[in-house]
Design a protein around this motif. Structure first.
Motif, PDB file in Angstrom:
ATOM      1  N   SER A  23       0.822  -1.205   0.000  1.00 28.38           N
ATOM      2  CA  SER A  23       0.000   0.000   0.000  1.00 28.38           C
ATOM      3  C   SER A  23       0.857   1.257   0.000  1.00 28.38           C
ATOM      4  O   SER A  23       0.557   2.233  -0.706  1.00 28.38           O
ATOM      5  CB  SER A  23      -0.927   0.020   1.220  1.00 28.38           C
ATOM      6  N   GLY A  69       2.357   1.631  -3.410  1.00 24.77           N
ATOM      7  CA  GLY A  69       1.329   2.007  -4.365  1.00 24.77           C
ATOM      8  C   GLY A  69       1.032   3.496  -4.362  1.00 24.77           C
ATOM      9  O   GLY A  69       0.633   4.062  -5.386  1.00 24.77           O
ATOM     10  N   VAL A  93       2.349  -2.066  -9.202  1.00 27.38           N
ATOM     11  CA  VAL A  93       2.952  -2.746  -8.049  1.00 27.38           C
ATOM     12  C   VAL A  93       2.371  -4.158  -7.971  1.00 27.38           C
ATOM     13  O   VAL A  93       1.150  -4.329  -7.920  1.00 27.38           O
ATOM     14  CB  VAL A  93       2.669  -1.984  -6.738  1.00 27.38           C
ATOM     15  N   SER A 129      -6.241  -3.092  -0.258  1.00 24.87           N
ATOM     16  CA  SER A 129      -5.485  -1.840  -0.245  1.00 24.87           C
ATOM     17  C   SER A 129      -6.277  -0.704  -0.863  1.00 24.87           C
ATOM     18  O   SER A 129      -6.967  -0.872  -1.880  1.00 24.87           O
ATOM     19  CB  SER A 129      -4.178  -2.023  -1.021  1.00 24.87           C
ATOM     20  N   ASN A 166      -3.935   2.726  -5.381  1.00 25.05           N
ATOM     21  CA  ASN A 166      -4.255   2.295  -6.736  1.00 25.05           C
ATOM     22  C   ASN A 166      -3.057   1.594  -7.388  1.00 25.05           C
ATOM     23  O   ASN A 166      -1.922   1.772  -6.974  1.00 25.05           O
ATOM     24  CB  ASN A 166      -4.659   3.496  -7.593  1.00 25.05           C
ATOM     25  N   ILE A 223      -2.314  -1.669  -7.692  1.00 30.30           N
ATOM     26  CA  ILE A 223      -1.745  -2.842  -7.029  1.00 30.30           C
ATOM     27  C   ILE A 223      -2.458  -4.108  -7.496  1.00 30.30           C
ATOM     28  O   ILE A 223      -3.686  -4.180  -7.503  1.00 30.30           O
ATOM     29  CB  ILE A 223      -1.864  -2.735  -5.497  1.00 30.30           C
TER      30      ILE A 223
END
Length: 250
Positions: A183, A186, A193, A218, A221, A223
């Motif tokens: 997170s 990201g 990621v 998470s 964004n 990911i």
């Protein structure tokens, strides 16, 4: 050999048209009874078949390893044991084994690597999974920057390497415990990621399930999440993204 390599050999008069024709007439897989080797996988997807070594019988592993080596001149195996390494080493003394990532491989020495992937871990205990990701990406032709032990309990360590991470075409975030590293990354990079939850942690981490749930939920964004301890899967996807990034720059 790859299809392009066959065509180049014909062009340079290294093999005859008849020999090339035999190559293209081969079945798209090789039947071995206990296995069907996907000999055309690299033609279709750009990635040759890899061996998942765990739980394979010695005889099967040795024959599969041999046939893939004969096909491509290199082989990559994951989740291999020390015993399996010793077995393969008797026939292929050049084979390389990493006891940390459990990767078993013979790699072409003149391999060209492109782009850059950043592989980051939250802690030192996550490195075995990270190395599976990093060595997978390197085997498939990517440059890899390793950035280990940069978890959120000391976030200044991560921030000290941020320039390097932000310059990569893709970032792999490997973390156990609560899995917060993905997170954080990201929210700091403009590239995809790939989050890899690991089974590192105490009781309530539930062998990686806690980190998996954190990564899936998470709020950052960009990911994507692979399975628990699946370094190979992360390295593969990261390589695909890296290739796309390099082609866009050309």
């Amino acid at each position: 050999m790859e299809a392009r390599e066959v065509l180049e050999k014909v062009k340079n008069n290294e093999i005859s048209i008849e020999e090339a024709e035999k190559y293209f007439k081969k079945e798209p897989f090789e039947e071995m009874g206990y296995a069907k080797l996907d000999t055309h996988r690299e033609i279709r997807s750009g990635f040759a078949e890899v061996i998942f070594c765990a739980r394979k019988a010695d005889e099967h592993l040795l024959k599969i390893f041999t046939r893939l080596y004969e096909q491509d001149g290199e082989v990559f195996g994951t989740r291999a044991s020390e015993h399996q390494y010793e077995l393969i080493c008797e026939k292929f003394p050049e084979v390389v084994y990493d006891p940390l990532s459990h990767i078993l491989k013979i790699e072409k020495k003149d391999k060209k690597r492109i782009g850059k992937i950043a592989v980051c871990t939250a802690g030192t205990a996550d490195i075995s999974v990270a190395e599976e990701a990093a060595q997978t990406a390197e085997y498939f032709g990517a440059n890899v920057e390793r950035i280990y032990d940069v978890g959120v309990s000391g976030i200044h360590r991560l921030l000290s390497r941020l320039d390097t991470i932000q310059s990569a075409n893709c970032v792999v975030a490997v973390a156990g415990m609560e899995g917060a590293l993905a997170s954080v990354l990201g929210g700091l990079v403009d590239k995809p990621v790939i989050a890899v939850p690991t089974s590192v942690g105490y009781g309530a981490s539930m062998n990686g399930l806690s980190a998996l749930l954190t990564m899936i939920n998470s709020c950052a964004n960009g990911i994507a999440v692979v399975n628990i301890d699946n370094g190979y899967g992360a390295g593969y996807i990261a390589t695909q993204i890296n290739r796309m990034g390099v082609h866009q720059d050309e």
